[in-house]
Design a protein around this motif. Structure first.
Motif, mmCIF file in Angstrom:
data_model
loop_
_atom_site.group_PDB
_atom_site.id
_atom_site.type_symbol
_atom_site.label_atom_id
_atom_site.label_comp_id
_atom_site.label_asym_id
_atom_site.label_seq_id
_atom_site.Cartn_x
_atom_site.Cartn_y
_atom_site.Cartn_z
ATOM 1 N N PHE A 41 43.234 15.111 -32.207
ATOM 2 C CA PHE A 41 41.818 14.918 -32.563
ATOM 3 C C PHE A 41 41.659 13.658 -33.409
ATOM 4 O O PHE A 41 40.711 12.891 -33.232
ATOM 5 N N MET A 65 42.126 10.970 -40.427
ATOM 6 C CA MET A 65 40.887 11.357 -39.752
ATOM 7 C C MET A 65 39.717 11.389 -40.733
ATOM 8 O O MET A 65 38.632 10.885 -40.438
ATOM 9 N N ILE A 66 39.947 11.969 -41.921
ATOM 10 C CA ILE A 66 38.871 12.050 -42.914
ATOM 11 C C ILE A 66 38.437 10.644 -43.335
ATOM 12 O O ILE A 66 37.240 10.355 -43.474
ATOM 13 N N ILE A 80 39.269 10.517 -32.360
ATOM 14 C CA ILE A 80 38.164 10.027 -33.190
ATOM 15 C C ILE A 80 38.432 8.584 -33.611
ATOM 16 O O ILE A 80 37.533 7.741 -33.580
ATOM 17 N N PHE A 125 45.545 14.343 -40.735
ATOM 18 C CA PHE A 125 44.241 14.844 -41.182
ATOM 19 C C PHE A 125 43.580 13.884 -42.161
ATOM 20 O O PHE A 125 42.381 13.590 -42.053
ATOM 21 N N ALA A 184 34.386 19.788 -27.664
ATOM 22 C CA ALA A 184 35.705 19.628 -28.288
ATOM 23 C C ALA A 184 36.608 20.751 -27.798
ATOM 24 O O ALA A 184 36.387 21.917 -28.121
ATOM 25 N N LEU A 196 36.284 9.203 -40.690
ATOM 26 C CA LEU A 196 34.953 9.831 -40.693
ATOM 27 C C LEU A 196 34.097 9.259 -41.813
ATOM 28 O O LEU A 196 32.880 9.122 -41.677
ATOM 29 N N LEU A 197 34.722 8.923 -42.938
ATOM 30 C CA LEU A 197 33.964 8.370 -44.063
ATOM 31 C C LEU A 197 33.595 6.910 -43.820
ATOM 32 O O LEU A 197 32.483 6.476 -44.128
ATOM 33 N N TYR A 247 36.167 15.560 -23.694
ATOM 34 C CA TYR A 247 35.115 15.485 -24.704
ATOM 35 C C TYR A 247 33.893 14.779 -24.120
ATOM 36 O O TYR A 247 32.753 15.241 -24.237
ATOM 37 N N ILE A 292 35.389 8.542 -29.442
ATOM 38 C CA ILE A 292 35.375 9.631 -28.470
ATOM 39 C C ILE A 292 34.909 9.109 -27.108
ATOM 40 O O ILE A 292 33.895 8.436 -27.007
ATOM 41 N N PRO A 332 32.741 6.527 -38.650
ATOM 42 C CA PRO A 332 32.814 7.773 -37.869
ATOM 43 C C PRO A 332 32.762 7.551 -36.359
ATOM 44 O O PRO A 332 33.192 8.419 -35.608
#
Lengths: 302, 322
Positions: free
Chosen positions: A242, A287-288, A246, A284, A32, A291-292, A26, A250, A295
């Motif tokens: 992933f 990860m969300i 994250i 997942f 990606a 990101l919120l 990455y 990265i 990130p």
């Protein structure tokens, strides 16, 4: 609960092997890589080919390190597999990504190309081996050891953790001690500056693919030893690796390692409350949330 | 095969290609005009199909209620199914856009991939929601009492094409408007679009929602065509990957290209089946994988040698300016 955490550490070490390569690609190659999970699958099946077809064919004797479930055949197959998938990764770069780079295609086009590559690898495996679940050594009883705190663990799982840590230490020494490792870190920090100082970035990129492919292959083989082989296994690892990448920011190798353990433990602990098939969704959701909330990941700068 | 057999085969092929063309049009709004990398089309496909199915079928009663579970069954006409599918997909797109659209472009890709897998897992595991892995059946087909069942596909072909044309015209109108120009400006250069005072996040969100609503309609049309859906249909292969290949083959940023790509790639996909029928018997069971391998290689060739696709992006400004 302790048992689930221990299982999570085992799963996490496999996720970390995938995530470390993904995070390096990455940062250094700059996109990606959606084929990274398929490198894991490819590793598992290349090792299967070596231990169940190639080595028996040349008459290499079968052995087993009791209480582990494998023997010398796997010991020989392991590094060869890592090398083979490293070559596969370099080959994919030479055939596809290098041409797209010279055409100045955007990172999204490269990512799309890697998505195509992932389907090509998976379909090739499906054509050769079909869609069945396969064991490296079928029909073997694999009794668990009883540890304190009510933890039941198979010797294989202890080996998986140790093997993953060994590979991470090797990578650490490579990056800190060798000239190529230092050049890679320099390129990861600032590609333009690396170019100006005369670092051959195309060579660095090939090395990055080799390391990423090799580590992913190792992860795939270790998962095959722990559970079983299936053509969809790498695809199911894609979201967890992933998420780990994250979470650990990265480009940060040690972040990917920690991210791998966090995701692995969360996935296994979730099975106490949720159906085990939801493991992917757990990765997942984490990860969300990252990101919120953050990130840039836990090691990223503001 | 006699003539009528061939004709009905061609009609069924044209219906599926038409449904895929609607997905391509939806993806074209997101990718072709805005540069949004959505690789979770299968998720919107799935949600669209299930939503429409549950809106148009009655709640199972009597003996059926013991075997078929679904969270609701409204028994409304077909058109409400299409609208409901579009609305629910729009809401899902909003939810996925909030954490990802402010970040780099590949975050959306990973998130959409994740949501598609999660949606499939939920439909597979939650029996109460929509009957788990067995899925739903017997979605009503509009105007089915006008003709005999074996000729019904002709009517459905007309419905699919009308839906496709309406969506095509709506997108063309939107894309030629100032709104469409902002989307293309964002795709080309986010920084300068932002400096011109455009709210990038909002425009991206609108594009993501619009495209996903179109995909929802595609999913609904699929459900009422096949009359049987289950989670295993909405895989990354059939639900996402092939649609990307269609759009890239036809030409992203061109709505006619999106439709053309859907028909060409669906034609190739179906055509390869005739070729793999000649394979030796032992390879027959692996034939779908060989066909998907060909589609995958085709995508790589397009990306390397003809990234603009068959048609390329249509000019939206005066033909006199280069």
């Amino acid at each position: 609960m302790f048992e689930l955490i221990v299982y999570g550490i085992v799963l996490g070490s496999i996720i970390a092997l995938g995530a470390i390569g993904l995070t390096m690609v990455y940062r250094i190659v700059g996109f990606a890589n959606f084929a990274h999970g398929e490198f894991m699958t490819a590793g598992a099946y290349v090792a299967l080919f070596i231990v169940s077809i190639l080595l028996p064919w040349i008459g290499f004797p079968d052995s087993r390190f009791v209480p582990l479930s494998f023997g010398w055949r796997m010991v020989i197959a392991f590094p060869i597999t890592m090398g083979a998938v490293a070559l596969l990764a370099i080959l994919a770069d030479k055939i596809l990504y290098k041409k797209l780079r010279t055409k100045k295609s955007g990172a999204v086009i490269l990512a799309m190309s890697s998505l195509g590559a992932s389907f090509i690898i998976r379909m090739t495996i499906l054509i050769i081996w079909g869609s069945d679940y396969i064991f490296y050594r079928p029909g073997l009883m694999r009794p668990a050891l009883h540890l304190p705190l009510g933890i039941k663990i198979r010797p294989d799982q202890i080996f998986i953790f140790c093997a993953a840590i060994f590979l991470v230490i090797l990578l650490h020494l490579f990056l800190k001690r060798t000239k190529m490792g230092k050049a890679m870190r320099a390129t990861a920090d600032n590609t333009d500056l690396a170019l100006v100082t005369g670092i051959d970035t195309e060579r660095i990129i090939s090395w990055t693919w080799a390391i990423g492919g090799g580590l992913a292959a190792a992860g795939g083989v270790l998962y095959g030893i722990d559970v079983q082989l299936h053509p969809g296994m790498g695809w199911n690892f894609l979201i967890p690796i992933f998420a780990a990448t994250i979470l650990g920011s990265i480009g940060n190798i040690y972040g990917a390692l920690i991210g791998g353990f966090v995701i692995g433990i969360a996935q296994q602990v979730s099975t106490a409350f949720l159906a085990p098939t939801y493991k992917l969704a757990v990765a997942f959701m984490i990860m969300i949330i990252i990101l919120l909330v953050r990130p840039q990941g836990i090691f990223g700068k503001e | 095969m006699e003539f009528s057999g061939i004709l009905s085969y061609v009609v069924s092929l044209a219906i599926m290609a038409g449904i895929y063309a609607i997905f391509c049009l939806g993806l074209n709004i997101q990718w072709g005009y805005t540069g949004l990398f959505n690789i979770g089309i299968a998720g919107f496909f799935c949600i669209g199909a299930y939503t429409s199915a549950m809106i148009t079928t009655p709640m199972p009663s009597g003996i059926y209620a013991q075997y078929v579970h679904q969270i609701f069954g409204l028994n409304l006409p077909f058109i409400f199914g299409l609208l409901g599918a579009a609305i629910v997909c729009g809401i899902i797109a909003l939810l996925i856009g909030i954490p990802t659209l402010r970040l780099g472009e590949d975050y959306l890709a990973i998130a959409t991939l994740g949501i598609a897998e999660t949606i499939r897992l939920i439909f597979n595991n939650e029996q109460w929601l929509a009957n788990g892995p067995r899925g739903l059946m017997d979605m009503p087909q509009p105007f089915h009492n006008l003709v005999s069942p074996q000729n019904y596909n002709y009517i459905y072909l007309v419905i699919t094409i009308i839906a496709m044309i309406i969506i095509y015209m709506a997108i063309e109108k939107a894309i030629r408007s100032p709104w469409g120009r902002v989307l293309r400006a964002i795709r080309e250069d986010e920084g300068s679009a932002s400096m011109s005072g455009k709210d990038i996040f909002n425009f991206k969100m609108q594009s993501l929602i619009f495209g996903s609503m179109v995909m929802g309609i595609g999913g609904a049309l699929y459900a009422h065509y096949t009359k049987a859906i289950s989670p295993s249909v909405f895989t990354p292969l059939y639900g996402t990957f092939i649609i990307w290949v269609m759009l890239m083959a036809g030409g992203s940023g061109n709505n006619k290209g999106a439709i053309l790509g859907a028909y060409v790639i669906w034609g190739i996909w179906v055509g390869t089946k005739f070729v793999t029928d000649f394979l030796p018997y032992t390879l027959q069971s692996r034939a779908p994988y060989i066909r998907f391998l060909i589609i995958g290689i085709l995508l790589e060739i397009i990306l390397l040698y003809r990234p603009q696709g068959l048609m390329g992006e249509e000019k939206r400004i005066s033909k006199l300016i280069d």
